[in-house]
Design a protein around this motif. Structure first.
Motif: not given
Length: 688
Positions: A210, A369, A402, A459, A462-465, A531
């Motif tokens: 990440d 997260e 944001d 930040k 994509g869609d990763k937290p 996850e």
């Protein structure tokens, strides 16, 4: 009263200016950012200054005998339009600045300073305040304290100086406002311009997928290939702890240390020396030997000597602990530790000590997260303690995509206020983390609080937290503690609202709120694998909830070094010129016994925004001063049942709701039933 600029003509954005200054029709008077789009900010401020001057002139020129209602309370009602436009402008220039906004800053803030000086130096107005002050026993306790604080503010702002002194004070304040604004702009430019670039992913070995993806995306956003590591605000960069390539760690750490000292147009060294010198001269006008003496006289510490004595008491045991940590790290590394090695080998040392029987070390960030830390962590703790409920609002025009907003209600359904979170870093945002308000709570004005937390987390792509380190999760709880101080305010006068307390007390609620990050009932509610949803493994849970002083030597020394540097800059005598910034700061650390070549100060002067543009000049000691209260309060909560509504209500009623309407030390005594004890702090940091 001298004018600081006339009202804009009808042809200069008249409708836009009026719309920007008008009360917002949005819920909670939330700023309508659409009304500020394309605004001529200088014209808007000129109009706001003019309207405020007219209100103050009516008070100062009144033929009626001075009373609390027609003088002090009238001043509290005045300037609402200026307050609205200032809150929005200050927020935008900190969170999403542009070239246009930076140009506007250079014009507006000096004029703002002159506007305030004109009010504080108005002899007619001070005579009326002085008359109310003489009869202050005739009003209720909160009103009496307001009168006393107004009288003190005017006195400390030059009302008692002779004409020559007042003229010089105005010159000093105007120049300081210009220089402080310039420092903020230069510091941002230096941080953005000091990002470190890498061509090969192998140079970033140790970073997770990440982090690599984020570095690649940052490079692509600048139209380049490779990897870009942007700098965070403090000296010690979080990624250093994971970079396995020593040369990469060195490059990142040296880039952080060099900010503001690289030469060129945005070098800040001459700038901070001038700011410190002007502050010293200003203090002398009031009869103080230096700026620290002037600034701390109105804090709970009382004197610069008391603040310095606290730092001195902690320095020797902290350095001894740091040296013991250094010896352990050098044994692990097999070579001398340099500044860029400490965090990396400290992580390895901690991992070895904490690894389970299979030798596998789990990463806490996989369970931290961002959204969960905020909504199921910080919000949940606030519910347990204060009965608060949070509902996201998606219908408000926020200042940046944001940002997010939540409506806050009490357990009986009553509206409390509005909370905004803006958590991700971007080049247009200044470094660090902070809380501020768009609207202050006030029974006099009928307003509920609208507060914002701002952070600088990376930040995700994509869609990763967004996954946080333990330190970053702690920052969420810390800043939310400030937010609670603003949200739970219940005072009559805006002067006292929320965090309007002494600088060395304001960090108490925020540092105390960090306690709930690792409180079992709170931790179990949010710490789940991003996850799988699995609960935090027992070994990680034990690691986070146990009292471990590992690493406190480093943490305490790097903080104390920054606090000493702050006091050094602000105890220079009037007329002192600092030509060599590096030598000046090194001498201050040597004198305090805090210089360790392997352990850098948390901040150096050239990028120390807290003290040169953030309001903490001669006040950075306040974090440790407030931590005495925090540790003492935490020990009380732990001994009395922890996160219960009864305990939370006690803190809310005695401290959080009172703002500056009562003496800070008296507020703490009302909560604790005694003066704070330093022993819990010494135990927490392994210094006892």
């Amino acid at each position: 009263m001298p004018e600081s600029g006339g009202a804009p003509s009808a042809s200069v954005g008249r409708v836009t200016v009026d719309a920007a200054l008008a009360p917002s029709t949005l819920p909670y008077q939330f700023p309508d950012f659409a009304a500020f789009a394309g605004l001529d900010w200088a014209a808007a401020f000129d109009e706001a200054f003019a309207r405020h001057r007219a209100e103050v002139e009516e008070i100062a020129a009144s033929d009626e005998p001075a009373t609390f209602a027609n003088t002090v309370e009238a001043l509290e009602r005045a300037g609402r339009e200026l307050a609205r436009v200032t809150a929005v402008f200050a927020s935008l220039t900190s969170t999403d600045t542009t070239d246009e906004l930076e140009k506007a800053q250079t014009r507006i803030w000096p004029r703002y300073s002159a506007h305030e000086d004109a009010i504080h130096l108005d002899a007619r107005l001070f005579a009326r305040i002085d008359a109310v002050y003489a009869a202050r026993e005739n009003v209720d306790p909160e009103a009496r304290r307001l009168v006393e604080r107004y009288h003190l503010r005017f006195t400390r702002s030059g009302a008692g100086l002779d004409a020559a002194g007042q003229a010089r004070l105005t010159e000093l304040n105007t120049e300081l406002s210009t220089l402080v604004t310039r420092f903020q702009q230069y510091a941002l430019a230096e941080t953005n311009g000091s990002a470190v670039w890498f061509d090969d992913a192998a140079d970033l070995a140790g970073l997770g997928d990440d982090a690599l993806a984020a570095a690649r995306a940052a490079a692509e956003a600048d139209g380049r290939t490779g990897y870009k590591l942007a700098l965070g605000y403090p000296t010690d960069q979080p990624l250093i702890a994971r970079l396995a390539v020593r040369e990469s760690r060195r490059r990142l750490l040296e880039a952080a240390l060099a900010r503001g000292s690289r030469g060129g147009d945005t070098d800040t060294r001459a700038l901070i020396a001038r700011i410190a010198a002007l502050r010293a001269e200003r203090a002398a006008l009031f009869g103080y030997p230096n700026h620290a003496a002037y600034a701390i006289a109105d804090q709970t510490a009382g004197t610069a000597e008391a603040a310095s004595a606290m730092l001195t008491r902690l320095a020797a045991p902290a350095v001894a602990n740091a040296r013991a940590e250094l010896a352990e790290l050098e044994e692990i590394a097999g070579h001398p530790i340099e500044t860029w090695d400490w965090a990396y080998y400290a992580r390895i040392a901690a991992a070895r000590a904490e690894a389970g029987g299979d030798g596998v070390v789990l990463d806490p960030s996989e369970y931290l997260e961002l959204d969960a830390v905020v909504t199921r962590g910080a919000f949940h703790a606030a519910h347990l303690l204060y009965g608060l409920a949070f509902a996201e609002r998606t219908d408000l025009p926020l200042h940046h995509p944001d940002a997010r907003a939540w409506e806050v209600r009490g357990e009986d359904g009553t509206t409390i206020g509005l909370f905004v979170g803006d958590y991700f870093a971007r080049p247009s945002k200044r470094g660090g983390a902070w809380m501020t308000s768009f609207v202050d709570q006030s029974e006099l004005l009928g307003t509920l609080p609208v507060v914002i937390n701002v952070c600088n987390f990376v930040k995700p792509v994509g869609d990763k937290p967004s996954l946080l380190s333990v330190d970053e999760a702690t920052t969420v709880f810390h800043e939310f503690g400030h937010a609670l101080h603003g949200l739970l305010s219940r005072v009559r006068y805006p002067f006292f609202s929320g965090t309007a307390v002494p600088r060395d007390f304001v960090e108490f609620p925020s540092q105390f709120n960090e306690m709930w990050l690792t409180w079992p009932d709170v931790l179990d509610n949010f710490a789940r694998h991003h996850e799988t949803g699995a609960q935090l493994p027992l070994e990680l849970r034990a690691r986070l909830t146990s009292h471990d002083t590992r690493g406190e030597g480093f943490a305490t020394v790097e903080y104390l070094a920054a606090a000493v540097i702050d006091l050094a800059w602000h105890t220079i005598a009037p007329g002192t010129t600092v030509d060599d910034v590096d030598a000046f700061e090194r001498a201050a650390l040597d004198a305090a016994g805090l210089y360790l070549p392997q352990l850098p100060s948390r901040y150096r002067g050239p990028y120390f925004s807290h003290i040169f543009s953030g309001g903490y000049g001669a006040g950075y000691y306040s974090y440790i001063w407030s931590e005495v209260l925090d540790a003492d309060a935490a020990s009380w909560f732990a001994a009395n049942g922890g996160a219960t509504r009864a305990n939370g209500e006690r803190l809310r009623a005695t401290v959080l709701s009172r703002g500056g309407s009562v003496d800070a030390q008296e507020a703490y005594r009302a909560f604790r039933g005694a003066d704070p004890d330093i022993a819990p702090l010494l135990a927490r940091r392994g210094l006892g």
